[in-house]
Design a protein around this motif. Sequence first.
Motif, PDB file in Angstrom:
ATOM      1  N   ASP A 145     -10.184  34.826  25.669  1.00 28.65           N
ATOM      2  CA  ASP A 145     -10.403  33.588  26.425  1.00 28.65           C
ATOM      3  C   ASP A 145     -10.609  33.944  27.890  1.00 28.65           C
ATOM      4  OD1 ASP A 145      -9.780  30.432  25.558  1.00 28.65           O
ATOM      5  OD2 ASP A 145      -9.822  30.828  27.717  1.00 28.65           O
ATOM      6  N   ILE A 146     -11.504  33.227  28.553  1.00 24.17           N
ATOM      7  CA  ILE A 146     -11.805  33.505  29.953  1.00 24.17           C
ATOM      8  C   ILE A 146     -10.703  33.033  30.885  1.00 24.17           C
ATOM      9  CG2 ILE A 146     -13.023  31.337  30.436  1.00 24.17           C
ATOM     10  CD1 ILE A 146     -15.094  33.005  32.017  1.00 24.17           C
ATOM     11  N   ASP A 147      -9.875  32.089  30.432  1.00 29.29           N
ATOM     12  CA  ASP A 147      -8.831  31.521  31.270  1.00 29.29           C
ATOM     13  C   ASP A 147      -7.507  32.240  31.031  1.00 29.29           C
ATOM     14  OD1 ASP A 147      -6.520  29.309  31.609  1.00 29.29           O
ATOM     15  OD2 ASP A 147      -8.161  28.893  33.001  1.00 29.29           O
ATOM     16  N   ILE A 178     -18.686  26.417  26.319  1.00 25.95           N
ATOM     17  CA  ILE A 178     -18.255  27.671  26.926  1.00 25.95           C
ATOM     18  C   ILE A 178     -18.607  27.677  28.408  1.00 25.95           C
ATOM     19  CG2 ILE A 178     -20.382  29.014  26.582  1.00 25.95           C
ATOM     20  CD1 ILE A 178     -18.522  31.316  25.599  1.00 25.95           C
ATOM     21  N   ILE A 179     -17.789  28.346  29.204  1.00 23.20           N
ATOM     22  CA  ILE A 179     -18.061  28.477  30.636  1.00 23.20           C
ATOM     23  C   ILE A 179     -19.124  29.552  30.843  1.00 23.20           C
ATOM     24  CG2 ILE A 179     -17.050  29.201  32.840  1.00 23.20           C
ATOM     25  CD1 ILE A 179     -14.395  28.034  31.875  1.00 23.20           C
ATOM     26  N   GLY A 180     -20.143  29.233  31.644  1.00 23.27           N
ATOM     27  CA  GLY A 180     -21.143  30.235  31.992  1.00 23.27           C
ATOM     28  C   GLY A 180     -22.534  29.991  31.456  1.00 23.27           C
ATOM     29  N   GLN A 181     -22.698  28.983  30.603  1.00 20.36           N
ATOM     30  CA  GLN A 181     -24.043  28.625  30.135  1.00 20.36           C
ATOM     31  C   GLN A 181     -24.392  27.247  30.676  1.00 20.36           C
ATOM     32  OE1 GLN A 181     -24.204  28.923  25.809  1.00 20.36           O
ATOM     33  NE2 GLN A 181     -24.633  31.111  25.920  1.00 20.36           N
ATOM     34  N   ASP A 182     -25.550  27.135  31.322  1.00 19.08           N
ATOM     35  CA  ASP A 182     -25.926  25.858  31.941  1.00 19.08           C
ATOM     36  C   ASP A 182     -27.356  25.455  31.600  1.00 19.08           C
ATOM     37  OD1 ASP A 182     -27.255  27.785  33.361  1.00 19.08           O
ATOM     38  OD2 ASP A 182     -26.554  27.157  35.344  1.00 19.08           O
ATOM     39  N   GLY A 183     -27.793  25.804  30.388  1.00 17.42           N
ATOM     40  CA  GLY A 183     -29.159  25.460  29.985  1.00 17.42           C
ATOM     41  C   GLY A 183     -29.326  24.021  29.557  1.00 17.42           C
ATOM     42  N   GLY A 197     -13.919  17.232  34.791  1.00 17.57           N
ATOM     43  CA  GLY A 197     -14.872  16.757  33.805  1.00 17.57           C
ATOM     44  C   GLY A 197     -14.199  15.968  32.695  1.00 17.57           C
ATOM     45  N   PRO A 198     -14.996  15.295  31.845  1.00 15.05           N
ATOM     46  CA  PRO A 198     -14.433  14.464  30.793  1.00 15.05           C
ATOM     47  C   PRO A 198     -13.810  15.260  29.656  1.00 15.05           C
ATOM     48  CG  PRO A 198     -16.821  14.520  30.611  1.00 15.05           C
ATOM     49  CD  PRO A 198     -16.472  15.233  31.890  1.00 15.05           C
ATOM     50  N   LEU A 199     -14.188  16.535  29.510  1.00 18.60           N
ATOM     51  CA  LEU A 199     -13.673  17.360  28.434  1.00 18.60           C
ATOM     52  C   LEU A 199     -12.607  18.300  28.960  1.00 18.60           C
ATOM     53  CD1 LEU A 199     -17.012  18.328  26.639  1.00 18.60           C
ATOM     54  CD2 LEU A 199     -15.356  16.612  25.922  1.00 18.60           C
ATOM     55  N   PRO A 200     -11.567  18.593  28.155  1.00 17.27           N
ATOM     56  CA  PRO A 200     -10.535  19.518  28.594  1.00 17.27           C
ATOM     57  C   PRO A 200     -11.079  20.941  28.658  1.00 17.27           C
ATOM     58  CG  PRO A 200     -10.207  18.963  26.291  1.00 17.27           C
ATOM     59  CD  PRO A 200     -11.319  18.086  26.799  1.00 17.27           C
ATOM     60  N   LEU A 201     -10.382  21.796  29.419  1.00 17.02           N
ATOM     61  CA  LEU A 201     -10.777  23.200  29.471  1.00 17.02           C
ATOM     62  C   LEU A 201     -10.476  23.873  28.139  1.00 17.02           C
ATOM     63  CD1 LEU A 201     -11.777  25.613  31.187  1.00 17.02           C
ATOM     64  CD2 LEU A 201      -9.388  26.027  31.784  1.00 17.02           C
ATOM     65  N   SER A 202      -9.359  23.496  27.526  1.00 12.04           N
ATOM     66  CA  SER A 202      -8.989  24.092  26.242  1.00 12.04           C
ATOM     67  C   SER A 202      -8.170  23.096  25.442  1.00 12.04           C
ATOM     68  CB  SER A 202      -8.187  25.375  26.470  1.00 12.04           C
ATOM     69  OG  SER A 202      -7.925  26.027  25.240  1.00 12.04           O
ATOM     70  N   CYS A 203      -8.280  23.195  24.117  1.00 11.03           N
ATOM     71  CA  CYS A 203      -7.523  22.279  23.265  1.00 11.03           C
ATOM     72  C   CYS A 203      -7.337  22.895  21.897  1.00 11.03           C
ATOM     73  CB  CYS A 203      -8.233  20.926  23.155  1.00 11.03           C
ATOM     74  SG  CYS A 203      -9.804  20.977  22.257  1.00 11.03           S
ATOM     75  N   ALA A 204      -6.423  22.309  21.143  1.00 14.88           N
ATOM     76  CA  ALA A 204      -6.291  22.624  19.727  1.00 14.88           C
ATOM     77  C   ALA A 204      -7.318  21.784  18.985  1.00 14.88           C
ATOM     78  CB  ALA A 204      -4.879  22.309  19.245  1.00 14.88           C
ATOM     79  N   HIS A 231      -4.562  40.646  18.610  1.00  9.87           N
ATOM     80  CA  HIS A 231      -4.868  41.204  19.930  1.00  9.87           C
ATOM     81  C   HIS A 231      -5.480  40.101  20.800  1.00  9.87           C
ATOM     82  CE1 HIS A 231      -6.822  44.786  22.306  1.00  9.87           C
ATOM     83  NE2 HIS A 231      -5.925  44.120  23.007  1.00  9.87           N
ATOM     84  N   VAL A 232      -4.751  39.615  21.795  1.00  8.28           N
ATOM     85  CA  VAL A 232      -5.235  38.569  22.691  1.00  8.28           C
ATOM     86  C   VAL A 232      -5.600  39.191  24.029  1.00  8.28           C
ATOM     87  CG1 VAL A 232      -4.692  36.385  23.843  1.00  8.28           C
ATOM     88  CG2 VAL A 232      -3.745  36.859  21.576  1.00  8.28           C
ATOM     89  N   MET A 233      -6.801  38.861  24.526  1.00 11.87           N
ATOM     90  CA  MET A 233      -7.272  39.430  25.783  1.00 11.87           C
ATOM     91  C   MET A 233      -7.915  38.345  26.650  1.00 11.87           C
ATOM     92  SD  MET A 233      -8.976  43.091  24.718  1.00 11.87           S
ATOM     93  CE  MET A 233     -10.195  42.393  23.601  1.00 11.87           C
ATOM     94  N   GLU A 234      -7.774  38.498  27.957  1.00 11.76           N
ATOM     95  CA  GLU A 234      -8.504  37.662  28.901  1.00 11.76           C
ATOM     96  C   GLU A 234      -9.877  38.281  29.094  1.00 11.76           C
ATOM     97  OE1 GLU A 234      -8.419  36.347  33.612  1.00 11.76           O
ATOM     98  OE2 GLU A 234      -6.574  37.112  32.680  1.00 11.76           O
ATOM     99  N   ARG A 235     -10.897  37.618  28.573  1.00  9.32           N
ATOM    100  CA  ARG A 235     -12.258  38.147  28.613  1.00  9.32           C
ATOM    101  C   ARG A 235     -13.243  36.991  28.742  1.00  9.32           C
ATOM    102  NH1 ARG A 235     -10.002  42.351  28.809  1.00  9.32           N
ATOM    103  NH2 ARG A 235     -10.375  44.308  27.703  1.00  9.32           N
ATOM    104  N   ASP A 236     -14.398  37.271  29.309  1.00 11.53           N
ATOM    105  CA  ASP A 236     -15.505  36.330  29.318  1.00 11.53           C
ATOM    106  C   ASP A 236     -16.099  36.305  27.921  1.00 11.53           C
ATOM    107  OD1 ASP A 236     -17.881  34.942  29.583  1.00 11.53           O
ATOM    108  OD2 ASP A 236     -18.494  35.947  31.428  1.00 11.53           O
ATOM    109  N   GLY A 237     -16.031  35.147  27.277  1.00 14.79           N
ATOM    110  CA  GLY A 237     -16.516  35.050  25.909  1.00 14.79           C
ATOM    111  C   GLY A 237     -17.972  35.426  25.748  1.00 14.79           C
ATOM    112  N   LEU A 238     -18.774  35.230  26.783  1.00 14.13           N
ATOM    113  CA  LEU A 238     -20.198  35.571  26.698  1.00 14.13           C
ATOM    114  C   LEU A 238     -20.419  37.074  26.571  1.00 14.13           C
ATOM    115  CD1 LEU A 238     -21.621  33.118  29.389  1.00 14.13           C
ATOM    116  CD2 LEU A 238     -21.632  32.842  26.902  1.00 14.13           C
ATOM    117  N   LEU A 239     -19.414  37.856  26.970  1.00 13.68           N
ATOM    118  CA  LEU A 239     -19.519  39.315  26.883  1.00 13.68           C
ATOM    119  C   LEU A 239     -18.825  39.873  25.648  1.00 13.68           C
ATOM    120  CD1 LEU A 239     -18.873  40.235  30.636  1.00 13.68           C
ATOM    121  CD2 LEU A 239     -21.064  39.865  29.476  1.00 13.68           C
TER     122      LEU A 239
END
Length: 401
Positions: A120-122, A219-224, A64-71, A142-150
């Motif tokens: 972050d999900i990634d 965010i990954i997981g919303q497609d409205g 896609g045109p946008l990066p997955l993550s950035c500063a 505290h850094v965790m791999e998590r689905d941000g929607l949750l």
Amino acid sequence: MGQTPTADDLRNRLVDEILQDVRLTADVERVMRTVHREAFLPGIDLPEAYADQAVSIKDNPLGGPLPLSCASVPSVVGMMLSQLDVRQGDDILEIGAGTGYNAALLAELTGDNGHVTSIDIDSDVALHARTMLDRAGYQQVHVMERDGLLGAPENAPYDRMLAAVGLWDVPAAWWEQLGEGGRLVLPLRWRGQTRSVALTRHGDSLVSEGMELCGFVPIIGQDGEKTTTLNTDDTIRVIHDEDQAVDAGTLGNSLSNTTGIEVMSEQRIGGEESFDGVWLRATATDDRVCRLQVTPDAMTQELVLRPALPVRSPVLIDGDSLAYLIVRREGVDPQRPHRLGAAAYGPHAEKLAQDFIAHIEAWGAARTAVPRLTITPAKSDMTVGPGHVISKPESRLTLTY
């Protein structure tokens, strides 16, 4: 020959530049002058690390045109942290770990008695943030791999929640994690535009304390939010919400088979004056507002009359007709040489153009006004008084001027 500026010189120069356009709280200014952004961007030279621009750290695997993550852009970071209003000792959840830089700023703001959780999900992004934070001396985050929607319920409730990714809806899980009186700041999209909204929780309501224009990786997981192409070359597109009907065939026919008309308003702007408030104002009364995206190829071929901003302009869509914002230069007023108006196509072009002009004039009567946004859970039966309601699967937005 002058001396090469140091990291401290560049960092202070960047904050000085940001302060010319963005109102930062004293605490946010202090931590932005303290935390070393370059420490979270290995391999990036100092001038780039301290430019007011985003820096990609992971490309989108889907192309896609946008990066997955950035500063994020530093001025936007400072603006959102000022909206968040962190206090000493706050428990904070950050959704979207990015480089770890934002979490370091949050750790400085909340102090030794507070706590920052960044998710972050990634897995690669989370690992990068963890590694950079450790190297910079922020092991307490505290850094965790998590689905941000949750969210991260294990460390809830939070006094402050900050989303560093674009949201189209407010996830139901977040309601259980934000404490009463807590503040949520998120880039929220509705009707094609994005605003960084500061919201305070009052029972089952989130009530806005202000909003600012911004743009973020979604965010990954919303497609409205949907994209509909109006021509075979995919050079004219409409970005719209799932509850808005957009018929590509009829609109495409209107663009190719009818001559566009222009109707101008009485509102004029200066060369640097923002007119994004027209879009925001329209969303508070009109469910036909979407985003028009016209590529340079379409402009070169003169397929449509030039929109105000080809990559992102508000558009009203009603069946087989559409009207969108245009800006035309007129030399009558040297202080405000540009005039706002509407270009329209289709059988009902004239009516739709006049409707758009009404939105422009409403904005012109109070150019700096922003609406009060109240958000309630979709499952809630509570009413929040008069206002324009936009319903989404997990939340209900009410806009009131």
